[in-house]
Write a protein that holds these residues in place. Structure first.
Motif, PDB file in Angstrom:
ATOM      1  N   SER A 134       5.313  15.111  27.617  1.00 31.72           N
ATOM      2  CA  SER A 134       5.551  14.459  25.972  1.00 31.72           C
ATOM      3  C   SER A 134       4.490  15.248  24.925  1.00 31.72           C
ATOM      4  O   SER A 134       3.375  15.927  25.676  1.00 31.72           O
ATOM      5  N   GLN A 135       4.615  15.515  23.909  1.00 33.98           N
ATOM      6  CA  GLN A 135       3.804  16.425  22.911  1.00 33.98           C
ATOM      7  C   GLN A 135       4.090  15.842  21.843  1.00 33.98           C
ATOM      8  O   GLN A 135       4.860  15.176  21.289  1.00 33.98           O
ATOM      9  N   CYS A 136       2.210  16.310  20.835  1.00 29.97           N
ATOM     10  CA  CYS A 136       2.059  15.459  19.839  1.00 29.97           C
ATOM     11  C   CYS A 136       2.749  16.389  18.740  1.00 29.97           C
ATOM     12  O   CYS A 136       3.249  15.285  18.150  1.00 29.97           O
ATOM     13  N   THR A 137       3.278  17.039  19.200  1.00 29.93           N
ATOM     14  CA  THR A 137       4.111  17.877  18.175  1.00 29.93           C
ATOM     15  C   THR A 137       6.159  16.749  18.138  1.00 29.93           C
ATOM     16  O   THR A 137       6.840  17.467  16.924  1.00 29.93           O
ATOM     17  N   ALA A 138       5.707  16.915  18.674  1.00 34.78           N
ATOM     18  CA  ALA A 138       7.681  16.023  19.266  1.00 34.78           C
ATOM     19  C   ALA A 138       7.917  14.589  18.693  1.00 34.78           C
ATOM     20  O   ALA A 138       8.354  13.908  19.531  1.00 34.78           O
ATOM     21  N   GLY A 139       7.120  14.249  18.230  1.00 33.68           N
ATOM     22  CA  GLY A 139       7.344  12.605  17.327  1.00 33.68           C
ATOM     23  C   GLY A 139       7.271  11.791  18.813  1.00 33.68           C
ATOM     24  O   GLY A 139       6.993  10.888  19.467  1.00 33.68           O
ATOM     25  N   PRO A 140       5.710  12.178  19.662  1.00 35.18           N
ATOM     26  CA  PRO A 140       5.373  11.299  20.211  1.00 35.18           C
ATOM     27  C   PRO A 140       5.300   9.628  20.160  1.00 35.18           C
ATOM     28  O   PRO A 140       5.484   9.041  19.118  1.00 35.18           O
ATOM     29  N   ASP A 141       5.628   8.675  21.336  1.00 33.25           N
ATOM     30  CA  ASP A 141       6.162   7.551  21.564  1.00 33.25           C
ATOM     31  C   ASP A 141       4.876   6.897  22.063  1.00 33.25           C
ATOM     32  O   ASP A 141       5.020   6.803  23.276  1.00 33.25           O
ATOM     33  N   PHE A 142       4.376   6.159  20.807  1.00 35.14           N
ATOM     34  CA  PHE A 142       3.087   5.864  22.006  1.00 35.14           C
ATOM     35  C   PHE A 142       2.887   4.913  22.316  1.00 35.14           C
ATOM     36  O   PHE A 142       2.853   3.609  21.543  1.00 35.14           O
ATOM     37  N   GLY A 143       3.487   4.503  23.680  1.00 35.24           N
ATOM     38  CA  GLY A 143       4.029   3.108  24.080  1.00 35.24           C
ATOM     39  C   GLY A 143       2.764   2.184  24.795  1.00 35.24           C
ATOM     40  O   GLY A 143       2.290   0.837  25.233  1.00 35.24           O
TER      41      GLY A 143
END
Length: 122
Positions: free
Chosen positions: A101-110
């Motif tokens: 995952s990338q910070c710029t691609a709408g990260p999903d912090f689960g």
């Protein structure tokens, strides 16, 4: 799968503090890791994100805070300099569940750490 945030404490205005976010049960590299903070009565504020070697900061901390990672230690850090009283909060780290995952691609912090308290006061 767990994140452990640590390093909070009491610091004087203008001082520095370093926070750590250690992962266990999964690898922190090759995924977006973010730092957030929350002040009682206010909404959670995003501060910074790191993915691969890219870093991003909110305007409120840009130039004062630095996010970094040590993949060998499976840990992400937040170095906080020139601290202000308004930086006092509970600080949280969070990880995107998705490998790559990338910070710029709408990260999903689960995956969230338990929070560490930072107090800025003289």
């Amino acid at each position: 799968v767990q994140l452990q945030a640590s390093g909070g404490g009491l610091v004087q205005p203008g001082g520095s503090l370093g926070l750590s976010c250690a992962g266990s049960g999964f690898t922190l590299d090759y995924r977006a890791i973010g730092w957030f903070r929350r002040v009682p009565g206010k909404e959670r504020e995003w501060l910074s994100c790191i993915s691969s070697s890219d870093t991003y900061y909110s305007d409120s901390v840009k130039g004062r805070f630095t996010i970094s990672r040590d993949n060998a230690k499976n840990t992400v850090y937040l170095q906080m300099n020139s601290l202000k009283p308004e930086d006092a909060a509970v600080y949280y780290c969070a990880a995107d569940r998705r490998y790559g995952s990338q910070c710029t691609a709408g990260p999903d912090f689960g995956i969230w750490g338990q929070g560490t308290l930072v107090t800025v006061s003289s």
